[in-house]
Design a protein around this motif. Structure first.
Motif, PDB file in Angstrom:
ATOM      1  N   ASP A 106       0.871  -0.970  -0.068  1.00  0.00           N
ATOM      2  CA  ASP A 106      -0.075  -0.037   0.014  1.00  0.00           C
ATOM      3  C   ASP A 106       0.800   1.330   0.079  1.00  0.00           C
ATOM      4  N   TYR A 107       0.552   2.230  -0.765  1.00  0.00           N
ATOM      5  CA  TYR A 107       1.512   3.589  -0.913  1.00  0.00           C
ATOM      6  C   TYR A 107       0.323   4.693  -1.060  1.00  0.00           C
ATOM      7  N   LEU A 108       0.820   5.800  -0.804  1.00  0.00           N
ATOM      8  CA  LEU A 108      -0.220   7.164  -1.101  1.00  0.00           C
ATOM      9  C   LEU A 108       0.368   7.861  -2.412  1.00  0.00           C
ATOM     10  N   GLN A 109      -0.300   8.240  -3.135  1.00  0.00           N
ATOM     11  CA  GLN A 109       0.011   8.985  -4.462  1.00  0.00           C
ATOM     12  C   GLN A 109      -0.407  10.261  -4.396  1.00  0.00           C
ATOM     13  N   TYR A 110       0.574  11.363  -4.629  1.00  0.00           N
ATOM     14  CA  TYR A 110      -0.114  12.855  -4.587  1.00  0.00           C
ATOM     15  C   TYR A 110      -0.641  13.032  -5.840  1.00  0.00           C
ATOM     16  N   VAL A 111      -2.017  13.828  -5.802  1.00  0.00           N
ATOM     17  CA  VAL A 111      -2.648  14.385  -6.759  1.00  0.00           C
ATOM     18  C   VAL A 111      -2.475  15.853  -6.691  1.00  0.00           C
ATOM     19  N   LYS A 112      -1.823  16.368  -7.708  1.00  0.00           N
ATOM     20  CA  LYS A 112      -1.556  17.902  -7.582  1.00  0.00           C
ATOM     21  C   LYS A 112      -2.649  18.929  -7.659  1.00  0.00           C
ATOM     22  N   LYS A 113      -3.654  18.143  -8.463  1.00  0.00           N
ATOM     23  CA  LYS A 113      -4.766  19.187  -8.806  1.00  0.00           C
ATOM     24  C   LYS A 113      -5.686  19.658  -7.459  1.00  0.00           C
ATOM     25  N   TYR A 114      -5.787  18.384  -6.670  1.00  0.00           N
ATOM     26  CA  TYR A 114      -6.452  18.560  -5.346  1.00  0.00           C
ATOM     27  C   TYR A 114      -5.494  18.838  -4.187  1.00  0.00           C
ATOM     28  N   ARG A 115      -4.158  18.777  -4.553  1.00  0.00           N
ATOM     29  CA  ARG A 115      -3.274  18.904  -3.416  1.00  0.00           C
ATOM     30  C   ARG A 115      -3.692  17.990  -2.254  1.00  0.00           C
ATOM     31  N   ARG A 116      -3.751  16.640  -2.534  1.00  0.00           N
ATOM     32  CA  ARG A 116      -4.346  15.748  -1.691  1.00  0.00           C
ATOM     33  C   ARG A 116      -3.635  14.312  -1.865  1.00  0.00           C
ATOM     34  N   TYR A 117      -3.643  13.460  -1.170  1.00  0.00           N
ATOM     35  CA  TYR A 117      -2.858  11.909  -1.473  1.00  0.00           C
ATOM     36  C   TYR A 117      -4.192  11.177  -1.820  1.00  0.00           C
ATOM     37  N   GLU A 118      -4.185   9.940  -2.732  1.00  0.00           N
ATOM     38  CA  GLU A 118      -4.896   8.980  -2.753  1.00  0.00           C
ATOM     39  C   GLU A 118      -4.235   7.877  -2.531  1.00  0.00           C
ATOM     40  N   LYS A 119      -5.182   6.824  -1.952  1.00  0.00           N
ATOM     41  CA  LYS A 119      -4.506   5.419  -1.535  1.00  0.00           C
ATOM     42  C   LYS A 119      -4.458   4.559  -2.942  1.00  0.00           C
ATOM     43  N   ARG A 120      -3.338   3.967  -3.019  1.00  0.00           N
ATOM     44  CA  ARG A 120      -3.330   3.028  -4.086  1.00  0.00           C
ATOM     45  C   ARG A 120      -2.466   1.504  -3.465  1.00  0.00           C
TER      46      ARG A 120
END
Length: 176
Positions: A106-120
């Motif tokens: 499991d890891y977290l991927q940063y989404v630049k548009k929303y300035r948040r992380y998503e779980k992957r």
């Protein structure tokens, strides 16, 4: 006429020396099985009868690898596989295959548009030596090696037993 037993006493002694579960005779490549007294190959084992190596990277050689009788050419401790590249910790989610487990990373991927992380997550197949016993929910450390099959590129180096087995292992998100 009187020979009801197919095996001779010499072949019985040799088969008890190794676990022979495959159709072909399994032996370690660097050990002379039934020749002259072989030279001592490693500091482990008894009288050079077993090839065992220390893989380095501060991982201890399991006791089962030193004292065991299994033959596994894909084991990093007793076979012809070197660990190089990535060292990863993950959660065991499947042990249904023979000498292969599925590890969830499991890891977290940063989404630049929303300035948040998503779980992957990624599921990684890894070879597990008979020196280790892993159950679903255990945390394992795996190391990258050469390709062992079509999909397997990792080898189990250490197993930490699960602390709580009350929740489902499959969809659980855990960071290490």
């Amino acid at each position: 006429a009187g020979g009801s037993n197919f095996y001779t006493t010499d072949s019985l002694k040799m088969s008890s020396a190794f676990d022979q579960t495959e159709s072909a005779f399994q032996k370690q490549g660097k050990v002379i099985v039934n020749g002259a007294q072989g030279k001592k190959i490693a500091g482990y084992g008894k009288k050079g009868s077993r090839y065992v190596k220390n893989i380095g990277l501060s991982f201890k050689v399991p006791k089962a690898a030193i004292e065991g009788k299994y033959v596994d050419k894909k084991c990093p401790f007793t076979g012809n596989v070197s660990i190089r590249g990535r060292i990863i910790k993950g959660l065991v989610i499947s042990t249904k295959m023979k000498r292969t487990i599925i590890v969830r990373r499991d890891y977290l991927q940063y989404v630049k548009k929303y300035r948040r992380y998503e779980k992957r997550h990624k599921n990684i197949p890894a070879h597990i030596s008979p020196a280790f016993v892993a159950k679903e929910g255990d945390v394992v450390t795996i190391g990258q090696c050469r390709p062992l099959s079509k999909t397997v590129r990792f080898n189990v180096l250490d197993v930490e037993e699960a602390t709580n087995t009350t929740t489902s292992v499959k969809k659980q998100f855990r960071m290490f």
